[in-house]
Design an enzyme around this catalytic site. Structure first.
Site, PDB file in Angstrom:
ATOM      1  N   ARG A  52      28.370  -0.686  49.249  1.00 55.62           N
ATOM      2  CA  ARG A  52      27.435  -1.609  48.327  1.00 55.62           C
ATOM      3  C   ARG A  52      28.084  -1.226  46.933  1.00 55.62           C
ATOM      4  O   ARG A  52      28.247  -2.017  46.216  1.00 55.62           O
ATOM      5  CB  ARG A  52      26.251  -1.927  48.569  1.00 55.62           C
ATOM      6  CG  ARG A  52      25.703  -3.247  47.968  1.00 55.62           C
ATOM      7  CD  ARG A  52      24.139  -3.514  48.133  1.00 55.62           C
ATOM      8  NE  ARG A  52      23.304  -2.394  47.379  1.00 55.62           N
ATOM      9  CZ  ARG A  52      22.111  -2.579  47.342  1.00 55.62           C
ATOM     10  NH1 ARG A  52      21.461  -3.794  47.832  1.00 55.62           N
ATOM     11  NH2 ARG A  52      21.233  -1.852  46.502  1.00 55.62           N
ATOM     12  N   HIS A 109      21.643 -13.789  55.225  1.00 55.83           N
ATOM     13  CA  HIS A 109      22.046 -12.412  55.954  1.00 55.83           C
ATOM     14  C   HIS A 109      20.376 -12.070  56.500  1.00 55.83           C
ATOM     15  O   HIS A 109      19.443 -11.986  55.787  1.00 55.83           O
ATOM     16  CB  HIS A 109      22.240 -11.294  54.908  1.00 55.83           C
ATOM     17  CG  HIS A 109      23.515 -11.533  53.979  1.00 55.83           C
ATOM     18  ND1 HIS A 109      23.646 -11.357  52.716  1.00 55.83           N
ATOM     19  CD2 HIS A 109      24.902 -11.623  54.540  1.00 55.83           C
ATOM     20  CE1 HIS A 109      25.056 -11.434  52.308  1.00 55.83           C
ATOM     21  NE2 HIS A 109      25.641 -11.781  53.561  1.00 55.83           N
ATOM     22  N   GLU A 167      20.844  -7.169  59.026  1.00 56.15           N
ATOM     23  CA  GLU A 167      22.058  -6.207  59.350  1.00 56.15           C
ATOM     24  C   GLU A 167      21.639  -4.878  59.285  1.00 56.15           C
ATOM     25  O   GLU A 167      22.534  -4.098  60.092  1.00 56.15           O
ATOM     26  CB  GLU A 167      23.071  -6.628  58.127  1.00 56.15           C
ATOM     27  CG  GLU A 167      24.363  -5.975  58.052  1.00 56.15           C
ATOM     28  CD  GLU A 167      25.455  -6.123  57.090  1.00 56.15           C
ATOM     29  OE1 GLU A 167      24.762  -6.985  56.013  1.00 56.15           O
ATOM     30  OE2 GLU A 167      26.520  -6.075  57.068  1.00 56.15           O
ATOM     31  N   HIS A 178      24.646 -11.870  60.785  1.00 54.45           N
ATOM     32  CA  HIS A 178      24.628 -10.695  61.363  1.00 54.45           C
ATOM     33  C   HIS A 178      23.534 -10.790  62.730  1.00 54.45           C
ATOM     34  O   HIS A 178      23.645 -10.439  63.821  1.00 54.45           O
ATOM     35  CB  HIS A 178      24.022  -9.577  60.536  1.00 54.45           C
ATOM     36  CG  HIS A 178      25.111  -9.286  59.342  1.00 54.45           C
ATOM     37  ND1 HIS A 178      26.612  -9.327  59.676  1.00 54.45           N
ATOM     38  CD2 HIS A 178      25.113  -9.492  58.277  1.00 54.45           C
ATOM     39  CE1 HIS A 178      27.384  -9.214  58.340  1.00 54.45           C
ATOM     40  NE2 HIS A 178      26.379  -9.619  57.684  1.00 54.45           N
ATOM     41  N   ASP A 220      33.511 -12.118  56.577  1.00 51.10           N
ATOM     42  CA  ASP A 220      32.377 -11.733  55.696  1.00 51.10           C
ATOM     43  C   ASP A 220      33.172 -10.585  54.541  1.00 51.10           C
ATOM     44  O   ASP A 220      33.446 -11.220  53.692  1.00 51.10           O
ATOM     45  CB  ASP A 220      31.724 -10.649  56.584  1.00 51.10           C
ATOM     46  CG  ASP A 220      30.399 -10.157  55.976  1.00 51.10           C
ATOM     47  OD1 ASP A 220      30.135 -10.595  54.470  1.00 51.10           O
ATOM     48  OD2 ASP A 220      29.596  -9.210  56.483  1.00 51.10           O
TER      49      ASP A 220
HETATM   50 ZN   LIG Z   1      27.808 -11.169  53.956  1.00 56.48          ZN
END
Ligand SMILES: [Zn+2]
Length: 449
Positions: A86, A234, A237, A271, A322
């Site tokens: 990230r 989301h 996940e 997810h 994604d």
């Molecule tokens: Zn995503």
């Protein structure tokens, strides 16, 4: 404009389940829709456009972050975690402006078209200038994405994403400031300015229960409900999200969404990897769609979500690329089955027909295009033709077309793509973006400069 296409083979709906027919004439007409489908029509008649191979409905890529395409390769060096990935992603996000995003997204959506994708759900949270300053048009980044899809010849549902917090109410970090509108009411006011186009529809997204404080979830859910628009989120996940949600609220992310009216038949949970038994029940009882992104979930070492269990209990399943570690809808489809085989050491959890359904009719429905994803009169004339004479696909009888498409073909086998009756890819060549690899190279190089 009305064009008649002749497909050597086509995967068509049938009362007893889809079948592959041959010599299929497909007339297209008003509104870019299919006017008539005629199997066993004999040889290609004069005036029809000949499409050799297997015709399937255009693929719906139900979950995309277009700019993540720029990370390809960079994030495959060394090891790291979801959270270090990230950090890299934020570096690329920081380099984008409306012009550079238009160039990059046009190239990415053209890559999608070449892979057989005719509609994308763009989960868009890169709203403002670095630091959070508003562009003159506060929707300049979203407009760039809509324009990019038009240039690449595909449909888009802009899932404008509410993103307010670095975690359960904490202020956004520096790279996250450009994601935030301040609060959900300001998010809604901005999104109301976005207008649908012929190729574009507008939906909503909650980035996650981390990024939207609990007392703001209902505002986003309400906005989508009032417009009968898709709502994506989301969900679970990473186990760290579940742990933090339990600490902050004493409930799981799924329960928190349910309690704020964010689950339901227009909602897609993306997810849904780490769920409790109660979470599964909440998702199935509410008929929430589950969007699986197997190539990204693999890449980020997320784990394997309970898609089979959710589907058996009634949740529609869709597929998304994604983070675009690869863009290949056929790889996403087979991964759903093959991951389940590895986990259970048994075969046959999904038929090829069921996997094609996830990528077509259910994918389109989750993006607010219920009139797409089927080859039948009245549906949008969006279809993809796979070569059956490549090194990957040659050999099996055409009746096994669905199995070939899902378990052997790749994006490289996509030969033709038609969107709204118009041919966007012909013989593997994009008709609107002249050199897609160069467009990708140049738009990504500009971010690294
Ligand atoms: Zn995503």
């Amino acid at each position: 404009m009305s064009v008649t296409y002749w497909a050597q083979y086509a995967w068509l709906p049938h009362a007893n389940g889809p079948v592959v027919e041959q010599d299929v004439l497909i007339g297209t007409g008003a509104g870019g829709k299919i006017a008539k489908v005629t199997p066993d029509s004999g040889p290609c008649p004069p005036g029809a456009v000949r499409l050799e191979g297997l015709l399937v409905p255009g693929q719906a890529n139900a979950h995309s972050h277009a700019f993540h395409r720029a990370l390809r390769g960079h994030v495959q060096v060394g090891s790291g975690t979801f959270w270090t990935w990230r950090d890299t992603m934020y570096r690329f996000a920081g380099a984008l402006d409306p012009d550079s995003y238009l160039a990059l997204a046009t190239a990415v959506y053209a890559e999608m078209a070449l892979a057989g994708i005719t509609a994308v759900g763009e989960f868009h949270y890169l709203h403002h200038a670095p630091g959070g300053a508003r562009y003159n048009d506060a929707n300049a980044m979203g407009e760039a994405l809509i324009e990019a899809a038009g240039r690449a010849g595909i449909r888009i549902t802009l899932l404008d994403t509410c993103y307010l917090s670095s975690g359960f109410g904490a202020e956004p970090t520096k790279p996250q400031r450009r994601f935030s509108d301040g609060d959900a009411d300001a998010w809604a006011a901005r999104v109301c300015e976005l207008k649908p186009r012929e190729h574009a529809r507008i939906g909503a997204a909650i980035h996650s229960v981390r990024a939207v404080p609990a007392d703001q979830l209902g505002t986003v859910a309400h906005w989508a409900a009032m417009r009968k628009a898709p709502l994506h989120v989301h969900l679970s996940e990473q186990t760290a999200e579940n742990d933090a949600c339990l600490t902050a609220h004493g409930v799981t992310p799924t329960r928190l969404l349910a309690d704020h009216g964010a689950l339901g038949p227009r909602t897609s949970a993306v997810h849904a990897t780490h769920l409790t038994d109660e979470d599964v029940k909440l998702l199935t009882d509410s008929s929430t769609t589950i969007c699986m992104c197997p190539t990204t979930e693999r890449d980020l070492a997320d784990g394997i979500g309970p898609a089979r269990r959710l589907a058996s209990a009634g949740c529609p399943i869709t597929l998304g690329s994604d983070s675009h570690a690869v863009i290949d809808p056929f790889e996403e489809a087979r991964a759903l089955e093959l991951d389940e085989r590895l986990r259970t050491r048994t075969r046959g959890h999904w038929t090829a027909n069921a996997l094609l359904r996830a990528g077509t009719v259910d994918g389109h429905a989750s993006l607010g295009w219920p009139e797409a994803g089927r080859i039948e009169a009245g549906s949008l004339a969006d279809f993809t033709v796979l070569a059956l004479d490549s090194v990957r696909t040659a050999g099996p009888a055409f009746r096994l077309g669905a199995e070939i498409a899902v378990f052997a073909a790749s994006a490289a086998d996509v030969r033709h793509v038609v969107v709204g009756g118009r041919q966007v890819v012909r013989d593997g060549v994009h008709q609107l973006v002249s050199d897609v690899p160069a467009a990708l190279r140049d738009s990504i190089a500009a971010l690294n400069a």
